[in-house]
Write a protein that holds these residues in place. Sequence first.
Motif, PDB file in Angstrom:
ATOM      1  N   ASP A   1       0.453  -2.810  -8.228  1.00  0.00           N
ATOM      2  CA  ASP A   1       1.326  -2.449  -7.110  1.00  0.00           C
ATOM      3  C   ASP A   1       1.638  -3.662  -6.245  1.00  0.00           C
ATOM      4  O   ASP A   1       2.780  -3.855  -5.797  1.00  0.00           O
ATOM      5  N   PHE A   2       0.616  -4.484  -6.010  1.00  0.00           N
ATOM      6  CA  PHE A   2       0.840  -5.709  -5.231  1.00  0.00           C
ATOM      7  C   PHE A   2       1.772  -6.666  -5.973  1.00  0.00           C
ATOM      8  O   PHE A   2       2.663  -7.282  -5.366  1.00  0.00           O
TER       9      PHE A   2
ATOM     10  N   PRO B   1       0.803  -1.235   0.000  1.00  0.00           N
ATOM     11  CA  PRO B   1       0.000   0.000   0.000  1.00  0.00           C
ATOM     12  C   PRO B   1       0.832   1.279   0.000  1.00  0.00           C
ATOM     13  O   PRO B   1       0.323   2.345  -0.378  1.00  0.00           O
ATOM     14  N   SER B   2       2.100   1.199   0.417  1.00  0.00           N
ATOM     15  CA  SER B   2       2.932   2.400   0.378  1.00  0.00           C
ATOM     16  C   SER B   2       3.149   2.874  -1.051  1.00  0.00           C
ATOM     17  O   SER B   2       3.259   4.084  -1.298  1.00  0.00           O
TER      18      SER B   2
ATOM     19  N   SER C   1       0.948   2.577  -3.559  1.00  0.00           N
ATOM     20  CA  SER C   1      -0.287   3.259  -3.960  1.00  0.00           C
ATOM     21  C   SER C   1      -0.399   4.631  -3.300  1.00  0.00           C
ATOM     22  O   SER C   1      -0.817   5.608  -3.938  1.00  0.00           O
ATOM     23  N   ALA C   2      -0.032   4.720  -2.017  1.00  0.00           N
ATOM     24  CA  ALA C   2      -0.094   6.005  -1.322  1.00  0.00           C
ATOM     25  C   ALA C   2       0.882   7.011  -1.927  1.00  0.00           C
ATOM     26  O   ALA C   2       0.572   8.206  -2.049  1.00  0.00           O
TER      27      ALA C   2
ATOM     28  N   SER D   1      -3.893  -0.993  -8.315  1.00  0.00           N
ATOM     29  CA  SER D   1      -3.667  -1.608  -6.998  1.00  0.00           C
ATOM     30  C   SER D   1      -3.148  -3.034  -7.137  1.00  0.00           C
ATOM     31  O   SER D   1      -2.230  -3.449  -6.404  1.00  0.00           O
TER      32      SER D   1
END
Length: 233
Positions: free
Chosen positions: A185-186, A142-143, A145-146, A182
Motif C-alpha cells: 500500500d505504501f 493508511p487510507s 489499508s483502512a 501494508s
Amino acid sequence: MANSEEQTPLMQQDEEEKDIYRGEKDPETKNADFVNQVNESTMAPLDQPEDVYVAQPEVPQRQPWRTGIFSCMGSHDEFVGSDLEVCVLGLFAPCVLYGSTMERLYPGRSTFSSHCMAYSSLYFMGHFLFNGNFLAPCFSFPSRSALRHSHNLQGCGESLVNATGCCSSLVRDEERLKRCESLLDFAAHLWCHQCALCQEAREIRRRTVHPAHRPRYCMTMAPPAPQVMSPSH
C-alpha cells in the motif's frame, strides 16, 4: 488336653511361615502393584481424555477491487460521471479527492477539512523541499489499508498470488500477509500516488453513500402488539 496338643504343631508351623514371609507384602497388595506396573509400562494411561476437534471459524473470502489501479476512466458503467470527476480531481486537486475519500470512509463533521488541509500542507512542503510530492503519500497511504479492511478487499500481494499461483504460503500466513500488504500500500501511494487515490475514490463511491445524502435522524418504531381474535358469542 488332646486338642491343645494337636493344635500346638499347627501353630508352630504358622509361626514359621510368618517368619519366612515376614518381609513380603500381602497377596492383594502384591497383585495391585503388579497391575500398576503393567499399566504404566505397556498400556496407555487410563481415563485419558480424547482429543476434541474444534472447528475453526471460516475467514470470509476477500473481494477484488471493482476497478484497476490504472483504470483512469473506470469501467464505463453507470458511474461514468463520477469516474470522470475522480480523474479530474486526482489530476488537478488530489487534496480534495483525498479529503472526499476520507469523508466517506470516516463520516464526521470536520473530516474533509482536516484531511484536506493536512494533505495540502504536506503537498506544498514536499514540492518546496524535495521538488516533488514525496511527503503526502507517507500521510495518505493508511487510507488504502483502512479501505481494504473496512470492505474486505484484496491487496496487491494477494491479487498477485491468486493470478500467478506463486508464494501461496504467504496467503495462509495472516500476519506476514498483513505486513506485506501494508508495504505494498505504501509503495502504491509512493510510486503511483494519483492512480492509487483515484482507485480508492472510485471504489468507495461504488460502495458507500456520500454523508450529505445519509439520513441524519432515524426514528425507531416498535413492532405492533400481537392481536388475538376473541371467539364470537
